[in-house]
Design a protein around this motif. Structure first.
Motif, short mmCIF file in Angstrom:
data_model
loop_
_atom_site.label_atom_id
_atom_site.label_comp_id
_atom_site.label_asym_id
_atom_site.label_seq_id
_atom_site.Cartn_x
_atom_site.Cartn_y
_atom_site.Cartn_z
N GLU A 104 9.26 60.14 19.44
CA GLU A 104 9.32 59.19 18.41
C GLU A 104 9.11 57.82 18.58
OE1 GLU A 104 12.36 59.67 15.59
OE2 GLU A 104 11.61 61.66 14.77
N MET A 105 8.45 56.85 18.11
CA MET A 105 8.41 55.66 18.11
C MET A 105 9.44 55.10 16.73
SD MET A 105 4.50 54.76 18.98
CE MET A 105 3.59 56.19 18.40
N PRO A 106 10.41 54.81 17.23
CA PRO A 106 11.40 54.47 16.16
C PRO A 106 11.38 53.11 15.36
CG PRO A 106 12.79 54.89 18.45
CD PRO A 106 11.21 54.59 18.51
N ALA A 107 12.07 53.31 14.11
CA ALA A 107 11.96 52.21 13.35
C ALA A 107 12.72 51.17 13.96
CB ALA A 107 12.81 52.49 11.86
N GLY A 108 12.01 49.81 13.78
CA GLY A 108 12.53 48.76 14.23
C GLY A 108 12.27 47.97 15.55
N THR A 109 11.52 49.02 16.28
CA THR A 109 11.04 48.64 17.74
C THR A 109 10.26 47.32 17.70
OG1 THR A 109 9.44 50.59 17.49
CG2 THR A 109 11.46 50.98 18.46
N CYS A 120 12.84 52.55 22.98
CA CYS A 120 11.69 52.23 22.28
C CYS A 120 10.73 53.46 21.83
CB CYS A 120 10.83 50.94 23.06
SG CYS A 120 12.13 49.50 23.25
N TYR A 121 10.79 54.35 22.86
CA TYR A 121 10.37 55.62 22.53
C TYR A 121 11.44 56.77 22.65
CZ TYR A 121 5.86 53.09 23.55
OH TYR A 121 4.67 52.41 23.28
N LEU A 122 11.31 57.65 21.76
CA LEU A 122 12.65 58.71 21.86
C LEU A 122 12.25 59.98 22.18
CD1 LEU A 122 15.32 57.41 19.39
CD2 LEU A 122 15.47 57.51 21.81
N PRO A 123 12.43 60.69 23.13
CA PRO A 123 12.95 60.07 24.41
C PRO A 123 11.97 59.14 25.10
CG PRO A 123 12.47 62.49 24.74
CD PRO A 123 11.91 61.99 23.21
N ALA A 124 12.54 57.95 25.74
CA ALA A 124 11.58 57.45 26.52
C ALA A 124 11.00 57.72 27.82
CB ALA A 124 12.30 55.99 26.94
N ASP A 125 11.77 58.99 28.40
CA ASP A 125 11.39 59.65 29.56
C ASP A 125 11.33 60.99 29.44
OD1 ASP A 125 11.12 56.81 31.08
OD2 ASP A 125 13.47 57.18 30.93
N TRP A 136 3.38 61.67 19.98
CA TRP A 136 4.17 60.35 19.75
C TRP A 136 3.99 60.15 18.11
CZ3 TRP A 136 1.52 60.98 24.45
CH2 TRP A 136 2.19 60.40 25.53
N VAL A 137 5.07 60.33 17.38
CA VAL A 137 5.11 59.99 15.96
C VAL A 137 5.53 58.76 15.81
CG1 VAL A 137 5.90 61.15 13.99
CG2 VAL A 137 5.28 62.74 15.90
N ASN A 138 5.00 57.95 15.00
CA ASN A 138 5.26 56.70 14.64
C ASN A 138 6.04 56.60 13.32
OD1 ASN A 138 5.83 54.04 14.08
ND2 ASN A 138 3.86 53.38 14.15
N VAL A 139 7.46 56.72 13.40
CA VAL A 139 8.31 56.73 12.45
C VAL A 139 8.52 55.35 11.67
CG1 VAL A 139 9.05 59.11 12.78
CG2 VAL A 139 10.66 57.16 13.31
N ASP A 140 8.14 54.36 12.38
CA ASP A 140 8.18 53.02 12.18
C ASP A 140 7.02 52.59 10.90
OD1 ASP A 140 9.50 50.61 12.33
OD2 ASP A 140 8.49 50.05 14.15
N LEU A 163 -4.04 51.45 18.10
CA LEU A 163 -2.98 51.30 17.33
C LEU A 163 -2.78 52.61 16.43
CD1 LEU A 163 -3.62 48.07 15.30
CD2 LEU A 163 -1.77 48.38 16.87
N VAL A 164 -1.47 52.75 16.27
CA VAL A 164 -0.91 54.17 15.74
C VAL A 164 -0.12 53.50 14.59
CG1 VAL A 164 0.44 56.15 15.65
CG2 VAL A 164 -0.85 55.39 17.69
N MET A 165 -0.71 53.64 13.30
CA MET A 165 -0.18 53.16 12.01
C MET A 165 1.34 53.61 11.66
SD MET A 165 -1.96 50.84 11.27
CE MET A 165 -3.58 50.25 11.93
N GLY A 166 2.25 53.11 10.77
CA GLY A 166 3.28 53.77 10.50
C GLY A 166 3.08 55.07 9.80
N GLY A 167 3.82 56.11 10.36
CA GLY A 167 3.67 57.35 9.79
C GLY A 167 2.67 58.38 10.48
N ALA A 168 1.76 57.72 11.26
CA ALA A 168 0.88 58.41 11.96
C ALA A 168 1.31 58.76 13.51
CB ALA A 168 -0.44 57.52 12.11
N SER A 169 0.56 59.69 14.12
CA SER A 169 0.90 60.10 15.34
C SER A 169 -0.57 60.07 16.37
CB SER A 169 1.46 61.65 15.11
OG SER A 169 0.45 62.18 14.75
N TYR A 170 -0.01 60.45 17.61
CA TYR A 170 -1.07 60.25 18.72
C TYR A 170 -0.77 61.49 19.68
CZ TYR A 170 -3.20 59.14 22.96
OH TYR A 170 -3.80 59.13 24.37
N SER A 171 -1.71 62.14 20.08
CA SER A 171 -1.25 63.30 21.07
C SER A 171 -2.12 63.01 22.23
CB SER A 171 -1.65 64.84 20.57
OG SER A 171 -0.55 64.90 19.39
#
Ligand SMILES: [Cu+2]
Length: 197
Positions: A104-109, A120-125, A136-140, A163-171
């Protein structure tokens, strides 16, 4: 699986060979007087006593083999069987094929702070296997990127979400083993890594 069985048999033979080698070495060493404790009082022949000899897990294997070879063989076989089972389990765990892991790309990052807890990414590693995919899911609400490389060295060119917009994802599917650092081009305090085995 036949491959596993062969591996287990090979491993078994190797362990037995090591045991026999130790037994033979133990005999040879005693016959030739290469024992750790000096048997004569000649000053030149004094070997300092070291605790090492006592903590060596193989120190008494030669004696054990001599005293009760069948028991030792049985123990070795049991250990080999356990190892074989573990390998089989681990292999089967992954046998269904390539998997997809979510980060996840958490809110507030988009403001600094997440880097203090490596969140900043969950989990980062994460650790995956070659052929696996990371999504990677952008929940921000802010847009982020997942860019291979590091803020210091810049993009590696291996992967880049743009750029991955809020709510979008990238694989991205990792086909090659290795260690991949990545970061966010917009917020360079956002860093993460993927280790591919
Ligand atoms: Cu970002």
């Amino acid at each position: 699986m036949a491959g596993i069985d062969k591996a287990a048999i090979g491993f078994s033979i190797a362990i037995v060979a090591i045991g026999v080698a130790f037994a033979m070495y133990g005999d040879a060493a005693q016959n030739q007087g290469y024992v750790a404790t000096p048997t004569t009082s000649k000053p030149m022949a004094v070997i300092p006593e070291e605790p090492k000899a006592q903590t060596d897990p193989f120190a008494d294997i030669a004696d054990k083999v001599k005293e009760n070879p069948k028991e030792v063989m049985k123990e070795v076989e049991e250990v080999v069987e356990e190892i074989g089972e573990t390998i089989k389990e681990e292999t089967e765990k992954h046998a269904p094929g390539p998997e997809t892991y979510t980060v996840e790309m958490p809110a507030g990052t988009s403001v600094p702070g997440c880097e203090e807890t490596n969140a900043c990414y969950l989990p980062a590693d994460i650790i995956i296997f070659a052929g696996d995919t990371v999504e990677w899911v952008n929940v921000d609400t802010a847009a982020h990127t997942v860019t291979g490389g590091s803020p210091a060295d810049g993009p590696s060119g291996v992967f880049d979400s743009s750029l991955v917009m809020g709510g979008a994802s990238y694989s991205f599917t990792f086909n090659d083993a290795g260690s991949y650092d990545y970061f966010c081009m917009v917020h360079p305090w956002m860093v993460g890594s993927v280790t591919v085995n």
